[in-house]
Motif scaffolding. Structure first.
Motif, short mmCIF file in Angstrom:
data_model
loop_
_atom_site.label_atom_id
_atom_site.label_comp_id
_atom_site.label_asym_id
_atom_site.label_seq_id
_atom_site.Cartn_x
_atom_site.Cartn_y
_atom_site.Cartn_z
N LEU A 192 47.52 37.42 27.84
CA LEU A 192 48.69 37.05 27.05
C LEU A 192 48.25 36.80 25.62
N TYR A 193 48.97 37.38 24.65
CA TYR A 193 48.63 37.24 23.24
C TYR A 193 49.77 36.50 22.53
N GLY A 194 49.41 35.55 21.68
CA GLY A 194 50.42 34.76 20.98
C GLY A 194 50.12 34.62 19.51
N LEU A 195 51.17 34.41 18.75
CA LEU A 195 51.08 34.29 17.29
C LEU A 195 52.10 33.27 16.84
N VAL A 196 51.71 32.37 15.94
CA VAL A 196 52.66 31.42 15.35
C VAL A 196 52.42 31.37 13.84
N GLN A 197 53.48 31.04 13.11
CA GLN A 197 53.36 30.94 11.65
C GLN A 197 54.49 30.10 11.09
N CYS A 198 54.20 29.36 10.04
CA CYS A 198 55.21 28.64 9.27
C CYS A 198 55.23 29.17 7.85
N THR A 199 56.33 28.99 7.16
CA THR A 199 56.39 29.36 5.75
C THR A 199 55.49 28.42 4.95
N PRO A 200 54.89 28.91 3.87
CA PRO A 200 53.84 28.14 3.18
C PRO A 200 54.34 26.91 2.43
N ASP A 201 55.64 26.75 2.29
CA ASP A 201 56.16 25.58 1.59
C ASP A 201 56.19 24.34 2.47
N LEU A 202 56.02 24.51 3.78
CA LEU A 202 56.07 23.37 4.69
C LEU A 202 54.76 22.58 4.66
N SER A 203 54.87 21.30 4.90
CA SER A 203 53.67 20.49 5.15
C SER A 203 53.18 20.79 6.56
N SER A 204 51.94 20.38 6.84
CA SER A 204 51.40 20.56 8.19
C SER A 204 52.26 19.84 9.22
N ALA A 205 52.72 18.65 8.89
CA ALA A 205 53.55 17.87 9.82
C ALA A 205 54.88 18.56 10.08
N ASN A 206 55.52 19.08 9.03
CA ASN A 206 56.80 19.77 9.22
C ASN A 206 56.62 21.09 9.95
N CYS A 207 55.49 21.75 9.71
CA CYS A 207 55.18 22.97 10.45
C CYS A 207 55.08 22.67 11.95
N GLU A 208 54.38 21.60 12.29
CA GLU A 208 54.24 21.22 13.69
C GLU A 208 55.61 20.89 14.30
N THR A 209 56.43 20.16 13.57
CA THR A 209 57.77 19.82 14.06
C THR A 209 58.61 21.06 14.31
N CYS A 210 58.56 22.00 13.38
CA CYS A 210 59.32 23.23 13.51
C CYS A 210 58.86 24.04 14.71
N LEU A 211 57.54 24.19 14.85
CA LEU A 211 57.00 24.97 15.97
C LEU A 211 57.28 24.30 17.31
N ASP A 212 57.14 22.98 17.36
CA ASP A 212 57.47 22.26 18.60
C ASP A 212 58.92 22.54 19.01
N TRP A 213 59.80 22.57 18.01
CA TRP A 213 61.22 22.78 18.29
C TRP A 213 61.48 24.14 18.91
N ILE A 214 60.92 25.21 18.31
CA ILE A 214 61.21 26.54 18.84
C ILE A 214 60.45 26.83 20.13
N ILE A 215 59.23 26.29 20.28
CA ILE A 215 58.51 26.48 21.54
C ILE A 215 59.27 25.81 22.68
N GLY A 216 59.98 24.75 22.37
CA GLY A 216 60.78 24.08 23.37
C GLY A 216 61.92 24.92 23.94
N PHE A 217 62.26 26.01 23.26
CA PHE A 217 63.32 26.89 23.74
C PHE A 217 62.81 28.01 24.66
N VAL A 218 61.50 28.09 24.86
CA VAL A 218 60.95 29.15 25.71
C VAL A 218 61.59 29.13 27.10
N PRO A 219 61.66 27.98 27.80
CA PRO A 219 62.24 28.00 29.14
C PRO A 219 63.71 28.43 29.17
N ARG A 220 64.44 28.14 28.11
CA ARG A 220 65.87 28.45 28.10
C ARG A 220 66.15 29.91 27.80
N TYR A 221 65.45 30.47 26.82
CA TYR A 221 65.80 31.80 26.35
C TYR A 221 64.82 32.91 26.76
#
Length: 242
Positions: free
Chosen positions: A187-216
């Motif tokens: 299994l191959y995976g890739l994640v990325q945030c836009t460069p204007d985000l802080s590390s903390a906001n990047c983590e929050t954003c990624l946590d949010w969308i990864i949380g939708f894996v089981p649903r979608y």
């Protein structure tokens, strides 16, 4: 542009292969426009055209760029970002397409975003820099169902969380990784945030969308979720670095 270089058959084959790959990758995946329009030939229109041209010139040098132009109420903010593993030539081609097509799909709209496999571009009349964008988001279950969806789903989340941990401490807020699943599947995976985000906001954003894996994306052998500020992709074949 003229050139005196002699092209070998192998070089031509490689060039044709790259062009075919780019032709597919440079089809927009998705776009979003807001409902508020600006007047053609207005100051906002001029500022937008100039800013998109600037982003098209500067983004390929580092893989990302953002900026603003003008004064309120005609000020426009824009951001462009290429996938962290691609070269400047592909980044340039992607941003050039984005700068043209975002105005075709979202003609005279004050706010818009367009996503490609290799880049994304967005602009707005509001300052969005550094803020997590929860408004524009989409998903695509790209591939077929797997035989053991519960186990596979767990592997997808585990891989994305590991790669997320690498991305939030990287300069580009980007990371890729792989994980063995069963006896013969990787299994191959890739994640990325836009460069204007802080590390903390990047983590929050990624946590949010990864949380939708089981649903979608439950039980799908590949999938993608993208927002205006972060994204992930996964599937069972390697990503092609370009």
């Amino acid at each position: 542009m003229s050139s005196s270089r002699v092209f070998s058959p192998l070089y031509l084959l490689l060039s044709i292969s790259l062009l075919l790959q780019l032709a597919v990758a440079l089809d927009p995946i998705f776009h979003e426009c807001n409902t508020t329009s600006f007047t053609p030939n207005s100051t906002y229109n001029e500022n937008l055209n100039t800013l998109l041209s600037q982003l098209n010139s500067t983004t390929p040098l580092t893989g990302s760029g953002n900026g603003s132009l003008g004064q309120s109420p005609d000020q426009v903010y824009g951001l462009a970002s290429c996938r962290g593993d691609i070269n400047s030539t592909v980044c340039q081609a992607c941003i050039t397409s984005a700068a043209i097509e975002i105005q075709q799909y979202c003609q005279y709209k004050e706010e818009a975003i367009i996503w490609y496999e290799y880049c994304q571009l967005k602009y707005s009349n509001l300052d969005f820099f550094g803020q997590i964008d929860y408004r524009e988001a989409f998903y695509d279950a790209l591939f077929s169902n797997v035989s053991d969806p519960a186990s596979f789903n767990t592997s997808v989340i585990n891989l994305l969380k590991v790669v997320e941990g690498q991305a939030i401490v990287s300069p580009k807020l980007f990371a890729m990784g792989s994980l063995g699943v069963g006896n013969s599947t990787t299994l191959y995976g890739l994640v990325q945030c836009t460069p204007d985000l802080s590390s903390a906001n990047c983590e929050t954003c990624l946590d949010w969308i990864i949380g939708f894996v089981p649903r979608y994306l439950y039980g799908k052998s590949g999938g993608i979720i993208m927002t205006g500020t972060c994204e992930f992709q996964y599937h069972t074949y390697p990503f092609e670095a370009t």
